[in-house]
Scaffold this active site. Structure first.
Site, PDB file in Angstrom:
ATOM      1  N   HIS A  71      27.556  -8.872  19.555  1.00 30.10           N
ATOM      2  CA  HIS A  71      28.027  -9.919  20.472  1.00 30.10           C
ATOM      3  C   HIS A  71      28.940  -9.296  21.521  1.00 30.10           C
ATOM      4  CE1 HIS A  71      31.281  -9.805  17.501  1.00 30.10           C
ATOM      5  NE2 HIS A  71      32.039 -10.562  18.275  1.00 30.10           N
TER       6      HIS A  71
ATOM      7  N   ASP B 125      36.292  -6.236  21.607  1.00 32.09           N
ATOM      8  CA  ASP B 125      36.594  -5.404  20.445  1.00 32.09           C
ATOM      9  C   ASP B 125      35.337  -4.991  19.672  1.00 32.09           C
ATOM     10  OD1 ASP B 125      36.206  -8.031  19.544  1.00 32.09           O
ATOM     11  OD2 ASP B 125      37.521  -7.781  17.812  1.00 32.09           O
ATOM     12  N   HIS B 126      34.168  -5.289  20.227  1.00 31.17           N
ATOM     13  CA  HIS B 126      32.902  -4.836  19.639  1.00 31.17           C
ATOM     14  C   HIS B 126      32.072  -3.999  20.605  1.00 31.17           C
ATOM     15  CE1 HIS B 126      33.003  -7.204  15.822  1.00 31.17           C
ATOM     16  NE2 HIS B 126      33.943  -7.802  16.518  1.00 31.17           N
TER      17      HIS B 126
ATOM     18  N   HIS C  86      32.139  -9.662  22.600  1.00 30.13           N
ATOM     19  CA  HIS C  86      33.591  -9.518  22.601  1.00 30.13           C
ATOM     20  C   HIS C  86      34.017  -8.067  22.788  1.00 30.13           C
ATOM     21  CE1 HIS C  86      34.364 -13.619  20.440  1.00 30.13           C
ATOM     22  NE2 HIS C  86      34.198 -13.740  21.741  1.00 30.13           N
TER      23      HIS C  86
ATOM     24  N   HIS D  81      35.496  -6.969  10.560  1.00 26.35           N
ATOM     25  CA  HIS D  81      36.952  -6.827  10.458  1.00 26.35           C
ATOM     26  C   HIS D  81      37.400  -6.767   9.001  1.00 26.35           C
ATOM     27  CE1 HIS D  81      37.829  -7.780  14.740  1.00 26.35           C
ATOM     28  NE2 HIS D  81      36.735  -8.514  14.634  1.00 26.35           N
TER      29      HIS D  81
ATOM     30  N   ASP E 261      31.018 -10.811  13.208  1.00 25.23           N
ATOM     31  CA  ASP E 261      32.010 -11.876  13.087  1.00 25.23           C
ATOM     32  C   ASP E 261      31.392 -13.222  12.721  1.00 25.23           C
ATOM     33  OD1 ASP E 261      33.648  -9.833  13.823  1.00 25.23           O
ATOM     34  OD2 ASP E 261      34.383 -10.761  15.667  1.00 25.23           O
TER      35      ASP E 261
ATOM     36  N   HIS F 131      30.159 -18.137  16.274  1.00 27.98           N
ATOM     37  CA  HIS F 131      31.349 -17.420  16.749  1.00 27.98           C
ATOM     38  C   HIS F 131      31.241 -17.229  18.256  1.00 27.98           C
ATOM     39  CE1 HIS F 131      34.696 -14.625  16.680  1.00 27.98           C
ATOM     40  NE2 HIS F 131      33.952 -13.686  17.221  1.00 27.98           N
TER      41      HIS F 131
END
Length: 256
Positions: A57, A61-62, A59, A172, A134, A115
């Site tokens: 996805h 942080d990915h 985001h 995470h 996530d 998400h």
């Protein structure tokens, strides 16, 4: 079970990046490279090239390290068609039912929105490994940033339908806080109490709680247990549809 070597690479504050190596043909992939440095170091240590980046996805942080990894390694990037406009550098766009080949292994793409609207997961059936970022966490699930409870519930049900032995590699290290919350929803579940104690001990040693398994999540994760009569009674939702029970659990976790 076909071989797939999986290395957990901690990143940022609590992310996991996954390095996948298929030894039969010597191909290597990375899942959700939050940053490039730790991946490049792992590749150097292993003496491996990087062939693929698998993105779940959009985001930051990915995907934060994706463009640098592409520039440094020449890898190809695979990611969700629905998020193509939000993920720079994708070479192959995939959606539900598509396949991604890593050497002698093939991953099935599962659409898991909730998400985010375009979230996907990668399931390697021969290796009994699921990379769900996530959507499903150990003892938890992702926040509903771009979806609603019915959408996320359908996505979670797809993952719960996978074989119980499937290892769950999520995005995470949230398991300790998830376990403490889960006990407020399902306090009389002996398997959950046992697992929560195990998680406390593992984290006290500074070790990862990942991977879990689908079977373990079905037995202990309240976000997959909306049909359980004890949970329904505790929430006062005995007659509600499953997705409403799930939604109430998610709302309580958001406030926790």
């Amino acid at each position: 079970m076909a071989r797939l070597e999986i290395e957990l690479i901690p990143a940022l504050s609590d992310n996991y990046i996954y390095l996948l190596h298929e030894p039969q043909q010597g191909m290597t992939a990375v899942v959700d490279p939050a940053e490039a440095g730790p991946v490049l170091e792992a590749l150097r240590r292993r003496g491996s090239r990087l062939d693929l980046a698998l993105i779940t996805h959009h985001h930051a942080d990915h995907i934060g390290g994706l463009l640098e990894l592409k520039a440094r390694t020449g890898c190809r990037a695979v990611g969700p068609r629905a998020d193509a406009h939000r993920i720079p550098g994708l070479d192959q766009l995939v959606d539900e039912g598509d396949r991604v080949v890593l050497g002698a292994l093939t991953a099935a793409v599962i659409a898991t929105p909730g998400h985010t609207s375009g979230h996907i997961s990668y399931w390697f059936p021969e290796a009994e490994a699921l990379f769900c970022a996530d959507t499903l966490f150990a003892l938890g699930c992702g926040r509903l940033f771009e979806g609603d409870a019915p959408t996320m519930w359908r996505s979670l049900q797809k993952l719960a339908a996978l074989p119980d032995a499937t290892r769950v590699y999520c995005g995470h290290e949230y398991t300790l806080s998830n376990a403490r919350f889960a006990l407020t929803i399902d306090p009389d579940n002996p398997r959950l109490r046992e697992r929560a104690a195990e998680v406390e001990a593992v984290r006290a040693r500074g070790e990862p709680t990942i991977p879990s398994t689908i079977g373990l999540e079905k037995a202990t994760n309240p976000f997959l247990r909306a049909a359980d009569p004890a949970i329904r009674r505790r929430l006062g939702l005995e007659q509600a549809p499953d997705f409403e029970v799930f939604g109430e659990i998610r709302r309580r976790k958001d406030r926790a």
